[in-house]
Design a protein around this motif. Sequence first.
Motif, PDB file in Angstrom:
ATOM      1  N   GLY A   1       0.826  -1.216   0.000  1.00  0.00           N
ATOM      2  CA  GLY A   1       0.000   0.000   0.000  1.00  0.00           C
ATOM      3  C   GLY A   1       0.852   1.255   0.000  1.00  0.00           C
ATOM      4  N   LEU A   2       1.910   1.249   0.795  1.00  0.00           N
ATOM      5  CA  LEU A   2       2.832   2.386   0.869  1.00  0.00           C
ATOM      6  C   LEU A   2       3.548   2.589  -0.462  1.00  0.00           C
ATOM      7  CD1 LEU A   2       4.390   4.530   2.541  1.00  0.00           C
ATOM      8  CD2 LEU A   2       5.980   2.699   3.199  1.00  0.00           C
ATOM      9  N   VAL A   3       4.034   1.493  -1.052  1.00  0.00           N
ATOM     10  CA  VAL A   3       4.756   1.575  -2.320  1.00  0.00           C
ATOM     11  C   VAL A   3       3.851   2.087  -3.433  1.00  0.00           C
ATOM     12  CG1 VAL A   3       5.937   0.215  -4.094  1.00  0.00           C
ATOM     13  CG2 VAL A   3       6.387  -0.244  -1.686  1.00  0.00           C
ATOM     14  N   VAL A   4       2.660   1.519  -3.539  1.00  0.00           N
ATOM     15  CA  VAL A   4       1.707   1.927  -4.578  1.00  0.00           C
ATOM     16  C   VAL A   4       1.331   3.392  -4.404  1.00  0.00           C
ATOM     17  CG1 VAL A   4      -0.665   1.582  -5.402  1.00  0.00           C
ATOM     18  CG2 VAL A   4       0.827  -0.385  -5.045  1.00  0.00           C
ATOM     19  N   ALA A   5       1.061   3.809  -3.166  1.00  0.00           N
ATOM     20  CA  ALA A   5       0.679   5.204  -2.913  1.00  0.00           C
ATOM     21  C   ALA A   5       1.790   6.170  -3.304  1.00  0.00           C
ATOM     22  CB  ALA A   5       0.313   5.383  -1.433  1.00  0.00           C
ATOM     23  N   ILE A   6       3.037   5.846  -2.967  1.00  0.00           N
ATOM     24  CA  ILE A   6       4.165   6.728  -3.300  1.00  0.00           C
ATOM     25  C   ILE A   6       4.340   6.819  -4.813  1.00  0.00           C
ATOM     26  CG2 ILE A   6       6.697   6.898  -3.242  1.00  0.00           C
ATOM     27  CD1 ILE A   6       6.543   5.926  -0.325  1.00  0.00           C
ATOM     28  N   CYS A   7       4.284   5.680  -5.495  1.00  0.00           N
ATOM     29  CA  CYS A   7       4.470   5.675  -6.954  1.00  0.00           C
ATOM     30  C   CYS A   7       3.350   6.441  -7.656  1.00  0.00           C
ATOM     31  CB  CYS A   7       4.557   4.242  -7.473  1.00  0.00           C
ATOM     32  SG  CYS A   7       6.059   3.378  -6.956  1.00  0.00           S
ATOM     33  N   MET A   8       2.108   6.225  -7.222  1.00  0.00           N
ATOM     34  CA  MET A   8       0.977   6.940  -7.835  1.00  0.00           C
ATOM     35  C   MET A   8       1.085   8.443  -7.588  1.00  0.00           C
ATOM     36  SD  MET A   8      -2.400   4.523  -7.269  1.00  0.00           S
ATOM     37  CE  MET A   8      -2.437   4.842  -5.522  1.00  0.00           C
ATOM     38  N   ALA A   9       1.329   8.815  -6.327  1.00  0.00           N
ATOM     39  CA  ALA A   9       1.394  10.243  -5.977  1.00  0.00           C
ATOM     40  C   ALA A   9       2.545  10.927  -6.723  1.00  0.00           C
ATOM     41  CB  ALA A   9       1.560  10.409  -4.467  1.00  0.00           C
ATOM     42  N   SER A  10       3.692  10.259  -6.813  1.00  0.00           N
ATOM     43  CA  SER A  10       4.841  10.829  -7.521  1.00  0.00           C
ATOM     44  C   SER A  10       4.508  11.060  -8.987  1.00  0.00           C
ATOM     45  CB  SER A  10       6.054   9.913  -7.397  1.00  0.00           C
ATOM     46  OG  SER A  10       6.477   9.814  -6.062  1.00  0.00           O
ATOM     47  N   ASP A  11       3.888  10.061  -9.625  1.00  0.00           N
ATOM     48  CA  ASP A  11       3.518  10.196 -11.033  1.00  0.00           C
ATOM     49  C   ASP A  11       2.545  11.349 -11.245  1.00  0.00           C
ATOM     50  OD1 ASP A  11       5.061   8.288 -12.216  1.00  0.00           O
ATOM     51  OD2 ASP A  11       3.397   7.219 -13.138  1.00  0.00           O
ATOM     52  N   ILE A  12       1.560  11.452 -10.372  1.00  0.00           N
ATOM     53  CA  ILE A  12       0.560  12.519 -10.515  1.00  0.00           C
ATOM     54  C   ILE A  12       1.209  13.894 -10.374  1.00  0.00           C
ATOM     55  CG2 ILE A  12      -1.469  13.542  -9.387  1.00  0.00           C
ATOM     56  CD1 ILE A  12      -2.403  10.564  -8.910  1.00  0.00           C
ATOM     57  N   VAL A  13       2.132  14.024  -9.406  1.00  0.00           N
ATOM     58  CA  VAL A  13       2.844  15.303  -9.224  1.00  0.00           C
ATOM     59  C   VAL A  13       3.676  15.629 -10.467  1.00  0.00           C
ATOM     60  CG1 VAL A  13       4.706  16.423  -7.936  1.00  0.00           C
ATOM     61  CG2 VAL A  13       2.883  15.241  -6.706  1.00  0.00           C
ATOM     62  N   LEU A  14       4.385  14.626 -11.000  1.00  0.00           N
ATOM     63  CA  LEU A  14       5.223  14.850 -12.179  1.00  0.00           C
ATOM     64  C   LEU A  14       4.391  15.173 -13.418  1.00  0.00           C
ATOM     65  CD1 LEU A  14       7.774  12.003 -11.480  1.00  0.00           C
ATOM     66  CD2 LEU A  14       8.358  14.421 -11.687  1.00  0.00           C
ATOM     67  N   ILE A  15       3.267  14.500 -13.581  1.00  0.00           N
ATOM     68  CA  ILE A  15       2.375  14.782 -14.715  1.00  0.00           C
ATOM     69  C   ILE A  15       1.848  16.207 -14.614  1.00  0.00           C
ATOM     70  CG2 ILE A  15       0.129  14.222 -15.746  1.00  0.00           C
ATOM     71  CD1 ILE A  15       0.766  11.240 -14.931  1.00  0.00           C
ATOM     72  N   ALA A  16       1.385  16.577 -13.418  1.00  0.00           N
ATOM     73  CA  ALA A  16       0.861  17.936 -13.215  1.00  0.00           C
ATOM     74  C   ALA A  16       1.948  18.979 -13.474  1.00  0.00           C
ATOM     75  CB  ALA A  16       0.312  18.080 -11.798  1.00  0.00           C
TER      76      ALA A  16
ATOM     77  N   PHE B 281      -6.427  15.735 -20.089  1.00  0.00           N
ATOM     78  CA  PHE B 281      -5.402  14.784 -20.530  1.00  0.00           C
ATOM     79  C   PHE B 281      -4.573  14.331 -19.322  1.00  0.00           C
ATOM     80  CE2 PHE B 281      -1.215  13.570 -22.012  1.00  0.00           C
ATOM     81  CZ  PHE B 281      -1.465  12.837 -23.173  1.00  0.00           C
ATOM     82  N   ALA B 282      -4.186  15.277 -18.471  1.00  0.00           N
ATOM     83  CA  ALA B 282      -3.414  14.967 -17.264  1.00  0.00           C
ATOM     84  C   ALA B 282      -4.209  14.044 -16.347  1.00  0.00           C
ATOM     85  CB  ALA B 282      -3.036  16.250 -16.529  1.00  0.00           C
ATOM     86  N   LEU B 283      -5.520  14.278 -16.249  1.00  0.00           N
ATOM     87  CA  LEU B 283      -6.372  13.416 -15.436  1.00  0.00           C
ATOM     88  C   LEU B 283      -6.336  11.984 -15.965  1.00  0.00           C
ATOM     89  CD1 LEU B 283      -8.534  12.978 -13.230  1.00  0.00           C
ATOM     90  CD2 LEU B 283     -10.254  13.580 -14.945  1.00  0.00           C
ATOM     91  N   GLY B 284      -6.435  11.839 -17.293  1.00  0.00           N
ATOM     92  CA  GLY B 284      -6.378  10.514 -17.899  1.00  0.00           C
ATOM     93  C   GLY B 284      -5.038   9.841 -17.642  1.00  0.00           C
ATOM     94  N   ALA B 285      -3.942  10.585 -17.795  1.00  0.00           N
ATOM     95  CA  ALA B 285      -2.603  10.024 -17.557  1.00  0.00           C
ATOM     96  C   ALA B 285      -2.441   9.620 -16.085  1.00  0.00           C
ATOM     97  CB  ALA B 285      -1.532  11.033 -17.955  1.00  0.00           C
ATOM     98  N   GLY B 286      -2.974  10.454 -15.185  1.00  0.00           N
ATOM     99  CA  GLY B 286      -2.935  10.134 -13.757  1.00  0.00           C
ATOM    100  C   GLY B 286      -3.728   8.877 -13.445  1.00  0.00           C
ATOM    101  N   LEU B 287      -4.896   8.732 -14.081  1.00  0.00           N
ATOM    102  CA  LEU B 287      -5.696   7.511 -13.899  1.00  0.00           C
ATOM    103  C   LEU B 287      -4.933   6.286 -14.381  1.00  0.00           C
ATOM    104  CD1 LEU B 287      -9.274   8.682 -14.969  1.00  0.00           C
ATOM    105  CD2 LEU B 287      -8.527   7.995 -12.681  1.00  0.00           C
ATOM    106  N   GLY B 288      -4.177   6.455 -15.472  1.00  0.00           N
ATOM    107  CA  GLY B 288      -3.352   5.355 -15.966  1.00  0.00           C
ATOM    108  C   GLY B 288      -2.351   4.893 -14.922  1.00  0.00           C
ATOM    109  N   SER B 289      -1.718   5.837 -14.238  1.00  0.00           N
ATOM    110  CA  SER B 289      -0.758   5.494 -13.177  1.00  0.00           C
ATOM    111  C   SER B 289      -1.447   4.784 -12.017  1.00  0.00           C
ATOM    112  CB  SER B 289      -0.066   6.755 -12.655  1.00  0.00           C
ATOM    113  OG  SER B 289       0.806   7.259 -13.622  1.00  0.00           O
ATOM    114  N   VAL B 290      -2.605   5.312 -11.624  1.00  0.00           N
ATOM    115  CA  VAL B 290      -3.356   4.707 -10.512  1.00  0.00           C
ATOM    116  C   VAL B 290      -3.719   3.262 -10.858  1.00  0.00           C
ATOM    117  CG1 VAL B 290      -5.544   4.788  -9.239  1.00  0.00           C
ATOM    118  CG2 VAL B 290      -4.229   6.889  -9.604  1.00  0.00           C
TER     119      VAL B 290
END
Length: 199
Positions: free
Chosen positions: A36-51, A146-155
Amino acid sequence: MTAVVPGLLTGLSLIIAIGAQNAFVLRQGLRRDRIGLVVAICMASDIVLIAAGVAGIGTLVDHAGWLLDAVRWLGVAFLTWYGVTALRRAARPEALTAADRPASSGRRVAATSLALTWLNPHVYLDTVLLLGSIANTHGATGRWWFALGAGLGSVLWFTVLGYGARQAAPLLARPGAWRVMDVAIGLIVLGIALRLVFS
């Protein structure tokens, strides 16, 4: 939707490639260790970088070559250490059991997750520059969809990779399976480090 779906597909196409981050998420998922910790960090990092890419930070990174160089060499050092560690782990018999392992330290798992994400120059090229550039072709409003879609892809990807790996755990409970996994991870990560040296 005309921007969300392309964002989702583009994000998935970039993130699904086998790399150090995905190998780590898979390994933690197979071990059922702080996933859970690993997935949350990877998702949050991707979303920040995409934004950041959509907001235009990509232009700054594009003009600051020294920044990418610094990240590149830090990445080479970290990936080399991580790859050698995986290969050494494969040589130890206690590394071969999927179950009955003590859980890793949350702090150590978080630090490794962050390092595998933020010390990888390809993350900046793919997520910040490439996704940011493509997103900006959708106009002022469409780029955020578009960013929302890319973020959903990471999630989606990290959730499936991390929690879906549990289904494969029984297959990897055999002696030698973890050795193969760690050797594969070590070679992949060292290959990425070598590519960074010569890129």
